[in-house]
Design an enzyme around this catalytic site. Structure first.
Site, mmCIF file in Angstrom:
data_model
loop_
_atom_site.group_PDB
_atom_site.id
_atom_site.type_symbol
_atom_site.label_atom_id
_atom_site.label_comp_id
_atom_site.label_asym_id
_atom_site.label_seq_id
_atom_site.Cartn_x
_atom_site.Cartn_y
_atom_site.Cartn_z
ATOM 1 N N ARG A 19 0.846 -1.186 0.000
ATOM 2 C CA ARG A 19 0.000 0.000 0.000
ATOM 3 C C ARG A 19 0.890 1.247 0.000
ATOM 4 N NH1 ARG A 19 -3.881 -0.613 3.166
ATOM 5 N NH2 ARG A 19 -3.618 -2.815 3.629
ATOM 6 N N ASP A 63 8.192 -10.617 6.547
ATOM 7 C CA ASP A 63 8.468 -9.605 7.568
ATOM 8 C C ASP A 63 9.904 -9.124 7.369
ATOM 9 O OD1 ASP A 63 9.093 -8.195 9.864
ATOM 10 O OD2 ASP A 63 8.340 -9.704 11.259
ATOM 11 N N VAL A 64 10.090 -7.824 7.113
ATOM 12 C CA VAL A 64 11.436 -7.313 6.819
ATOM 13 C C VAL A 64 12.377 -7.392 8.013
ATOM 14 C CG1 VAL A 64 10.705 -5.773 4.962
ATOM 15 C CG2 VAL A 64 10.762 -4.919 7.327
ATOM 16 N N ASN A 90 11.430 0.642 1.685
ATOM 17 C CA ASN A 90 10.317 1.536 1.987
ATOM 18 C C ASN A 90 9.514 1.107 3.211
ATOM 19 O OD1 ASN A 90 7.939 3.440 1.264
ATOM 20 N ND2 ASN A 90 7.014 1.399 1.203
ATOM 21 N N TYR A 154 9.240 7.091 15.936
ATOM 22 C CA TYR A 154 9.334 7.325 14.497
ATOM 23 C C TYR A 154 10.545 8.198 14.173
ATOM 24 C CZ TYR A 154 7.881 8.392 9.727
ATOM 25 O OH TYR A 154 7.827 8.527 8.357
ATOM 26 N N LYS A 158 13.886 7.113 11.992
ATOM 27 C CA LYS A 158 14.204 7.781 10.732
ATOM 28 C C LYS A 158 15.563 8.473 10.791
ATOM 29 C CE LYS A 158 10.745 6.553 8.229
ATOM 30 N NZ LYS A 158 10.953 5.666 7.054
#
Length: 297
Positions: A19, A63-64, A90, A154, A158
């Site tokens: 998505r 699952d990454v 991503n 988050y 990042k």
């Protein structure tokens, strides 16, 4: 003269492709002539994304953050489709709320998916990129350098992927592999729609400068990303004015602290600043670690 993309016939791998930015980027790559491997946690959604795309497009549910499963997927992709020339890391999730009352499992999972998952992606696919002298693109965010209150997991994750990207770029430059990072602002995805349902994040965006509040269409963002991939650019800023913010990044923390000292007491009085939990369907799908790789297509 025809506008033939250098991606035509090349294999691109996109994580978090079920998505949002991942799905739109996979679509844009396929329409530029690339063969595409979609990786994600939602088998049915991956299949729905891949079904209308042109050319050779296949899916793997994985699952990454699972080292062994990702290694098996990387080998399966190589066996079935060949070595990739492009890898787009991503996959990511977000959650918000006060750190003091945050759920440690959700906080840790956010960092694990965003940072560790990107590292696992790089680790399993870099051997192939070394063979093809390919390009690794890390999807970043304004949060890489513009940290904010109520988004500690988050922002931490990042900032970590930005540092990792710079380290990999320096480490691999002499071996013919280029490494880039994309700095994105608010993009029109399920994650952002879910964020606006929560007072804590709705207020956060409302207190940003007017240009920084704008939400950008995911197709526009994906087109810019594919342009970055075709040029093998080290950085892209979407929107472009984020580059100017990068220049003054050292001034951001004291400004954010000054605004927060004034505004957070009011927000705490007017609304209950509760944890949001993982945002959007993708966040809920990635809440827990696990799942075996399953190829489709």
């Amino acid at each position: 003269m025809t506008n033939v993309s250098p991606l035509r016939g090349r294999l691109a791998v996109v994580t978090g492709a079920a998505r949002g930015v991942g799905a739109a980027t996979a679509s844009a790559l396929a329409h530029r002539g690339a063969r595409v491997a979609l990786l994600g946690r939602e088998e049915a959604t991956l299949a729905a994304v891949s079904e209308p795309l042109p050319g050779d497009v296949r899916c793997w549910e994985v699952d990454v953050t699972d080292d062994d499963a990702m290694a098996r997927v990387a080998q399966d992709i190589r066996d079935r489709m060949g070595p990739p020339s492009v890898v787009v890391a991503n996959a990511g999730i977000a959650e918000g709320g006060p750190f003091v009352t945050s759920d440690p499992v959700t906080w840790r999972r956010t960092v694990e998916v965003n940072l560790v998952g990107s590292a696992v992606t790089a680790r399993v696919f870099l051997p192939a990129l070394l063979d093809t002298r390919g390009f690794f693109l890390q999807i970043g965010s304004l949060a890489c350098f513009g940290t904010s209150p109520l988004m500690s997991a988050y922002c931490a994750s990042k900032a970590g992927v930005e540092a990792m990207t710079h380290a990999l770029r320096a480490e691999l430059a002499h071996r013919g592999v280029d490494v880039g990072i994309a700095y994105l602002n608010w993009t029109d995805t399920d994650m952002i729609h879910d964020a606006d349902r929560h007072a804590v994040l709705r207020e956060l965006r409302a207190h940003m400068p007017r240009p920084a509040r704008r939400i950008y269409p995911v197709e526009v963002v994906a087109a810019r990303l594919v342009g970055q991939i075709e040029r093998r650019s080290a950085t892209v800023y979407i929107p472009a004015w984020l580059r100017a913010v990068q220049v003054v990044r050292a001034a951001l923390p004291p400004v954010v602290t000054w605004v927060s000292r004034r505004e957070l007491p009011r927000l705490e009085r007017e609304s209950h600043l509760a944890a949001t939990g993982p945002l959007g369907p993708g966040g809920h799908a990635a809440r827990e670690r696990g799942g075996s790789p399953a190829p489709r297509g």
